[in-house]
Design a protein around this motif. Structure first.
Motif, PDB file in Angstrom:
ATOM      1  N   ALA A 189       0.854  -1.192   0.000  1.00 61.62           N
ATOM      2  CA  ALA A 189       0.000   0.000   0.000  1.00 61.62           C
ATOM      3  C   ALA A 189       0.888   1.239   0.000  1.00 61.62           C
ATOM      4  CB  ALA A 189      -0.897  -0.001   1.234  1.00 61.62           C
ATOM      5  N   PRO A 190       0.457   2.325  -0.652  1.00 60.79           N
ATOM      6  CA  PRO A 190       1.272   3.547  -0.660  1.00 60.79           C
ATOM      7  C   PRO A 190       1.392   4.134   0.745  1.00 60.79           C
ATOM      8  CG  PRO A 190      -0.818   3.913  -1.787  1.00 60.79           C
ATOM      9  CD  PRO A 190      -0.770   2.476  -1.421  1.00 60.79           C
ATOM     10  N   ILE A 191       2.601   4.551   1.102  1.00 58.20           N
ATOM     11  CA  ILE A 191       2.844   5.151   2.416  1.00 58.20           C
ATOM     12  C   ILE A 191       3.615   6.443   2.249  1.00 58.20           C
ATOM     13  CG2 ILE A 191       2.757   3.015   3.760  1.00 58.20           C
ATOM     14  CD1 ILE A 191       5.787   2.861   3.616  1.00 58.20           C
ATOM     15  N   ARG A 192       3.618   7.273   3.299  1.00 59.52           N
ATOM     16  CA  ARG A 192       4.294   8.570   3.247  1.00 59.52           C
ATOM     17  C   ARG A 192       5.756   8.486   3.662  1.00 59.52           C
ATOM     18  NH1 ARG A 192       0.103  13.005   4.523  1.00 59.52           N
ATOM     19  NH2 ARG A 192       1.787  13.918   5.705  1.00 59.52           N
ATOM     20  N   SER A 193       6.088   7.579   4.571  1.00 58.62           N
ATOM     21  CA  SER A 193       7.465   7.374   4.992  1.00 58.62           C
ATOM     22  C   SER A 193       7.545   6.072   5.770  1.00 58.62           C
ATOM     23  CB  SER A 193       7.971   8.536   5.860  1.00 58.62           C
ATOM     24  OG  SER A 193       7.318   8.535   7.101  1.00 58.62           O
ATOM     25  N   GLY A 194       8.761   5.611   6.024  1.00 60.14           N
ATOM     26  CA  GLY A 194       8.949   4.384   6.791  1.00 60.14           C
ATOM     27  C   GLY A 194       8.946   3.146   5.912  1.00 60.14           C
ATOM     28  N   LYS A 195       8.651   2.003   6.540  1.00 62.49           N
ATOM     29  CA  LYS A 195       8.664   0.734   5.821  1.00 62.49           C
ATOM     30  C   LYS A 195       7.300   0.065   5.761  1.00 62.49           C
ATOM     31  CE  LYS A 195      13.475  -0.215   6.790  1.00 62.49           C
ATOM     32  NZ  LYS A 195      14.458  -1.221   7.024  1.00 62.49           N
ATOM     33  N   PHE A 196       6.423   0.386   6.721  1.00 61.30           N
ATOM     34  CA  PHE A 196       5.123  -0.276   6.799  1.00 61.30           C
ATOM     35  C   PHE A 196       4.000   0.744   6.913  1.00 61.30           C
ATOM     36  CE2 PHE A 196       8.223  -3.146   8.847  1.00 61.30           C
ATOM     37  CZ  PHE A 196       8.135  -4.213   7.982  1.00 61.30           C
ATOM     38  N   CYS A 197       2.830   0.385   6.386  1.00 60.79           N
ATOM     39  CA  CYS A 197       1.651   1.216   6.550  1.00 60.79           C
ATOM     40  C   CYS A 197       1.168   1.081   8.000  1.00 60.79           C
ATOM     41  CB  CYS A 197       0.550   0.804   5.568  1.00 60.79           C
ATOM     42  SG  CYS A 197      -0.116  -0.856   5.835  1.00 60.79           S
ATOM     43  N   ASP A 198       0.253   1.952   8.406  1.00 61.58           N
ATOM     44  CA  ASP A 198      -0.230   1.928   9.789  1.00 61.58           C
ATOM     45  C   ASP A 198      -0.909   0.609  10.131  1.00 61.58           C
ATOM     46  OD1 ASP A 198       0.728   4.492  10.159  1.00 61.58           O
ATOM     47  OD2 ASP A 198      -1.194   5.455   9.733  1.00 61.58           O
ATOM     48  N   LYS A 199      -1.674   0.069   9.198  1.00 60.74           N
ATOM     49  CA  LYS A 199      -2.392  -1.191   9.437  1.00 60.74           C
ATOM     50  C   LYS A 199      -1.404  -2.343   9.668  1.00 60.74           C
ATOM     51  CE  LYS A 199      -5.714  -4.286   7.217  1.00 60.74           C
ATOM     52  NZ  LYS A 199      -6.469  -4.561   5.998  1.00 60.74           N
ATOM     53  N   CYS A 200      -0.407  -2.472   8.806  1.00 61.81           N
ATOM     54  CA  CYS A 200       0.584  -3.554   8.951  1.00 61.81           C
ATOM     55  C   CYS A 200       1.440  -3.358  10.191  1.00 61.81           C
ATOM     56  CB  CYS A 200       1.458  -3.654   7.699  1.00 61.81           C
ATOM     57  SG  CYS A 200       0.576  -4.308   6.267  1.00 61.81           S
ATOM     58  N   ALA A 201       1.778  -2.106  10.508  1.00 63.47           N
ATOM     59  CA  ALA A 201       2.568  -1.837  11.706  1.00 63.47           C
ATOM     60  C   ALA A 201       1.805  -2.264  12.955  1.00 63.47           C
ATOM     61  CB  ALA A 201       2.934  -0.361  11.779  1.00 63.47           C
ATOM     62  N   ALA A 202       0.500  -1.984  12.975  1.00 68.14           N
ATOM     63  CA  ALA A 202      -0.324  -2.392  14.121  1.00 68.14           C
ATOM     64  C   ALA A 202      -0.408  -3.911  14.208  1.00 68.14           C
ATOM     65  CB  ALA A 202      -1.715  -1.780  14.010  1.00 68.14           C
ATOM     66  N   GLN A 203      -0.565  -4.585  13.054  1.00 65.36           N
ATOM     67  CA  GLN A 203      -0.625  -6.050  13.050  1.00 65.36           C
ATOM     68  C   GLN A 203       0.692  -6.654  13.531  1.00 65.36           C
ATOM     69  OE1 GLN A 203      -1.656  -6.997   9.012  1.00 65.36           O
ATOM     70  NE2 GLN A 203      -3.864  -6.958   9.416  1.00 65.36           N
ATOM     71  N   LEU A 204       1.805  -6.122  13.058  1.00 64.23           N
ATOM     72  CA  LEU A 204       3.111  -6.622  13.485  1.00 64.23           C
ATOM     73  C   LEU A 204       3.320  -6.414  14.982  1.00 64.23           C
ATOM     74  CD1 LEU A 204       5.316  -5.453  10.500  1.00 64.23           C
ATOM     75  CD2 LEU A 204       4.851  -7.816  11.155  1.00 64.23           C
ATOM     76  N   LYS A 205       2.920  -5.262  15.472  1.00 64.61           N
ATOM     77  CA  LYS A 205       3.054  -4.977  16.905  1.00 64.61           C
ATOM     78  C   LYS A 205       2.228  -5.969  17.721  1.00 64.61           C
ATOM     79  CE  LYS A 205       2.519  -1.262  20.259  1.00 64.61           C
ATOM     80  NZ  LYS A 205       2.108   0.128  20.468  1.00 64.61           N
ATOM     81  N   LYS A 206       1.010  -6.243  17.248  1.00 63.05           N
ATOM     82  CA  LYS A 206       0.134  -7.190  17.946  1.00 63.05           C
ATOM     83  C   LYS A 206       0.743  -8.594  17.937  1.00 63.05           C
ATOM     84  CE  LYS A 206      -4.610  -8.898  17.850  1.00 63.05           C
ATOM     85  NZ  LYS A 206      -5.896  -8.873  17.132  1.00 63.05           N
ATOM     86  N   GLU A 207       1.284  -9.013  16.789  1.00 64.73           N
ATOM     87  CA  GLU A 207       1.902 -10.335  16.694  1.00 64.73           C
ATOM     88  C   GLU A 207       3.116 -10.454  17.596  1.00 64.73           C
ATOM     89  OE1 GLU A 207       2.715 -11.060  12.547  1.00 64.73           O
ATOM     90  OE2 GLU A 207       0.600 -10.855  11.998  1.00 64.73           O
TER      91      GLU A 207
END
Length: 139
Positions: free
Chosen positions: A87-105
């Protein structure tokens, strides 16, 4: 002290956490300052304009974007995509949705490791270790 070769110039240096020697690291910081100053004076400039005006390569500017040091103004960009879902993002490596999923995992993995009971300790007399002198006392 650990010696490494600089990923940019190949020179050997004492490793301090960065893959660049102090000389190359300083040039990276100078390039970042140029980009930052240009973007401050020209908000909304595209990557090509910034690269031409600052003489900093587009690749290095993309690196600054991936490191969250600068960000793209428009939400719908074609330059940067999430490394997980594209998904297109503004900066970083992950979108907010994936970052939240990774944090949860990650947090669930850490919690399962904390809740697992420790292995029982073997306390039979034959499995204990002693120095030779103390062992003679038990015989």
């Amino acid at each position: 002290m650990e010696l490494k070769n600089c990923t940019k110039c190949g020179r050997a240096f004492a490793y301090t956490g960065s893959d660049l020697c102090s000389r190359c690291d300083n040039t990276d910081e100078e390039d970042f300052k140029k980009v930052k100053d240009y973007l401050y004076d020209h908000p909304g400039a595209n990557i090509l304009e910034v690269s031409e005006a600052t003489e900093v390569s587009e690749k290095k500017i993309l690196k600054f974007l991936r490191e969250n040091r600068i960000e793209i103004r428009e939400a719908d960009n074609l330059l940067l995509g999430c490394e997980r879902c594209a998904a297109p993002i503004r900066s970083g490596k992950f979108c907010d949705k994936c970052a939240a999923q990774l944090k949860k995992e990650f947090s669930s993995i850490l919690q399962t490791n904390k809740t697992e009971p420790d292995k029982p300790k073997i306390t039979t007399k034959s499995n204990k270790m002693y120095t030779a002198e103390i062992r003679k006392k038990f015989k």
